[in-house]
Design a protein around this motif. Structure first.
Motif, short mmCIF file in Angstrom:
data_model
loop_
_atom_site.label_atom_id
_atom_site.label_comp_id
_atom_site.label_asym_id
_atom_site.label_seq_id
_atom_site.Cartn_x
_atom_site.Cartn_y
_atom_site.Cartn_z
N MET A 251 0.85 -1.19 0.00
CA MET A 251 0.00 0.00 0.00
C MET A 251 0.88 1.24 0.00
SD MET A 251 -3.17 1.12 2.41
CE MET A 251 -4.25 0.05 1.50
N ALA A 252 0.60 2.17 -0.91
CA ALA A 252 1.32 3.44 -0.97
C ALA A 252 0.67 4.42 0.00
CB ALA A 252 1.29 3.98 -2.38
N VAL A 253 1.49 5.28 0.57
CA VAL A 253 1.01 6.29 1.51
C VAL A 253 1.66 7.62 1.15
CG1 VAL A 253 0.96 7.01 3.93
CG2 VAL A 253 0.75 4.59 3.36
N VAL A 254 0.87 8.68 1.19
CA VAL A 254 1.39 10.03 0.98
C VAL A 254 0.75 10.95 2.01
CG1 VAL A 254 -0.31 10.51 -0.82
CG2 VAL A 254 1.73 11.91 -0.67
N THR A 255 1.57 11.78 2.65
CA THR A 255 1.08 12.76 3.62
C THR A 255 1.78 14.08 3.36
OG1 THR A 255 0.67 11.07 5.29
CG2 THR A 255 0.84 13.34 6.07
N ILE A 256 1.01 15.12 3.21
CA ILE A 256 1.53 16.47 3.00
C ILE A 256 0.91 17.37 4.07
CG2 ILE A 256 1.67 18.43 1.41
CD1 ILE A 256 3.23 15.99 0.41
N SER A 257 1.73 18.23 4.66
CA SER A 257 1.21 19.16 5.66
C SER A 257 1.72 20.56 5.38
CB SER A 257 1.61 18.72 7.07
OG SER A 257 3.01 18.74 7.22
N SER A 258 0.99 21.53 5.92
CA SER A 258 1.35 22.92 5.69
C SER A 258 0.74 23.77 6.80
CB SER A 258 0.80 23.37 4.33
OG SER A 258 1.36 24.59 3.94
N VAL A 259 1.25 24.97 6.95
CA VAL A 259 0.68 25.94 7.88
C VAL A 259 0.17 27.12 7.05
CG1 VAL A 259 1.10 27.49 9.81
CG2 VAL A 259 2.14 25.22 9.79
N ILE A 260 -1.08 27.45 7.27
CA ILE A 260 -1.74 28.52 6.53
C ILE A 260 -1.97 29.69 7.49
CG2 ILE A 260 -3.81 29.14 5.21
CD1 ILE A 260 -3.96 26.01 4.61
N ASP A 261 -1.62 30.87 7.06
CA ASP A 261 -1.72 32.06 7.90
C ASP A 261 -3.14 32.62 7.92
OD1 ASP A 261 0.92 32.16 8.84
OD2 ASP A 261 1.61 33.09 6.99
N ALA A 262 -4.04 31.85 8.51
CA ALA A 262 -5.43 32.26 8.68
C ALA A 262 -6.02 31.38 9.77
CB ALA A 262 -6.21 32.09 7.38
N PRO A 263 -7.03 31.87 10.48
CA PRO A 263 -7.70 31.06 11.50
C PRO A 263 -8.35 29.82 10.89
CG PRO A 263 -8.34 33.38 11.69
CD PRO A 263 -7.59 33.23 10.40
N VAL A 264 -8.39 28.75 11.66
CA VAL A 264 -8.91 27.48 11.17
C VAL A 264 -10.36 27.61 10.68
CG1 VAL A 264 -9.66 26.59 13.43
CG2 VAL A 264 -8.94 24.99 11.63
N GLU A 265 -11.16 28.43 11.32
CA GLU A 265 -12.55 28.59 10.89
C GLU A 265 -12.63 29.19 9.49
OE1 GLU A 265 -12.45 28.48 15.32
OE2 GLU A 265 -11.37 29.70 13.85
N LYS A 266 -11.76 30.14 9.18
CA LYS A 266 -11.77 30.76 7.85
C LYS A 266 -11.29 29.78 6.78
CE LYS A 266 -11.35 35.64 8.95
NZ LYS A 266 -10.59 36.87 8.69
N VAL A 267 -10.27 29.00 7.09
CA VAL A 267 -9.78 28.02 6.12
C VAL A 267 -10.85 26.95 5.90
CG1 VAL A 267 -7.96 26.38 5.55
CG2 VAL A 267 -7.38 28.51 6.75
N TRP A 268 -11.45 26.47 6.98
CA TRP A 268 -12.48 25.45 6.87
C TRP A 268 -13.67 25.98 6.05
CZ3 TRP A 268 -13.11 20.60 6.66
CH2 TRP A 268 -14.35 19.99 6.85
#
Length: 147
Positions: free
Chosen positions: A1-18
Motif C-alpha cells: 500500500m502506498a502512503v502520501v502525507t503532506i502538511s502545511s501551515v496557513i496564515d489564517a484562523p482554522v474557521e476561515k480556512v475550513w
C-alpha cells in the motif's frame, strides 16, 4: 500500500480556512487544478456516501465518495471511485487543526492506495505535489495579507 502525507501551515484562523474548503463539491472554488464539479443524484455535499464528479484542468474526470465529514473536527475523508490513474483502494483525509501561535491553521492531507509497485511512488509523488501541496499553496495565496 502506498502512503502520501503532506502538511502545511496557513496564515489564517482554522474557521476561515475550513469555511473555504468544507464544501465537498467546492474544489473548483479553491483548487487551481479542478475546473468543474457536481454531486451526483441530487444529494447534499454533506451527505456521507454522496459522490462528487469533477473535471481536472487536464480534462480528466474523477469520481470520489464522501466517507466522513465533521465541522467539529474540520475533517473530510473520501475515496476515489474512478480515476485515470492506475490505483485502487484509495482513501484520503484532509484535516485542519488550530495553531494558537498566531491564530494559524495546520493542514494535513493524506492518502493511501494500492498500485503496481513500479507505479506507486510516482503516483504518490504526483498526488502529494500537484493535488495536496497545490491545494495548500492556493489556500496560502488566498489568505496572504488577510487578517
Amino acid at each position: 500500500m502506498a502512503v502520501v502525507t503532506i502538511s502545511s501551515v496557513i496564515d489564517a484562523p482554522v474557521e476561515k480556512v475550513w469555511a473555504r474548503i468544507r464544501d465537498f463539491n467546492g474544489l473548483p472554488g479553491w483548487h487551481p487544478r479542478m475546473v468543474e464539479s457536481h454531486i451526483e443524484d441530487g444529494k447534499s455535499a454533506e451527505t456521507i456516501g454522496c459522490v462528487r464528479n469533477f473535471e481536472l484542468a487536464s480534462g480528466a474526470r474523477i469520481r470520489e465518495k464522501l466517507l466522513d465529514f465533521s465541522d467539529k473536527n474540520f475533517l473530510v475523508s473520501y475515496s476515489i471511485l474512478e480515476t485515470p490513474q492506475p490505483l485502487t483502494n484509495h482513501k484520503a483525509t484532509l484535516q485542519l487543526r488550530r495553531v494558537t501561535d498566531g491564530d494559524r491553521t495546520y493542514a494535513e492531507w493524506s492518502a493511501n492506495f494500492d498500485a503496481a509497485p513500479e507505479e506507486a511512488d510516482k503516483i504518490a509523488a504526483g498526488m502529494g505535489a500537484n493535488v495536496f501541496q497545490g491545494g495548500f499553496n492556493a489556500l496560502k495565496s488566498h489568505f496572504a495579507g488577510q487578517s
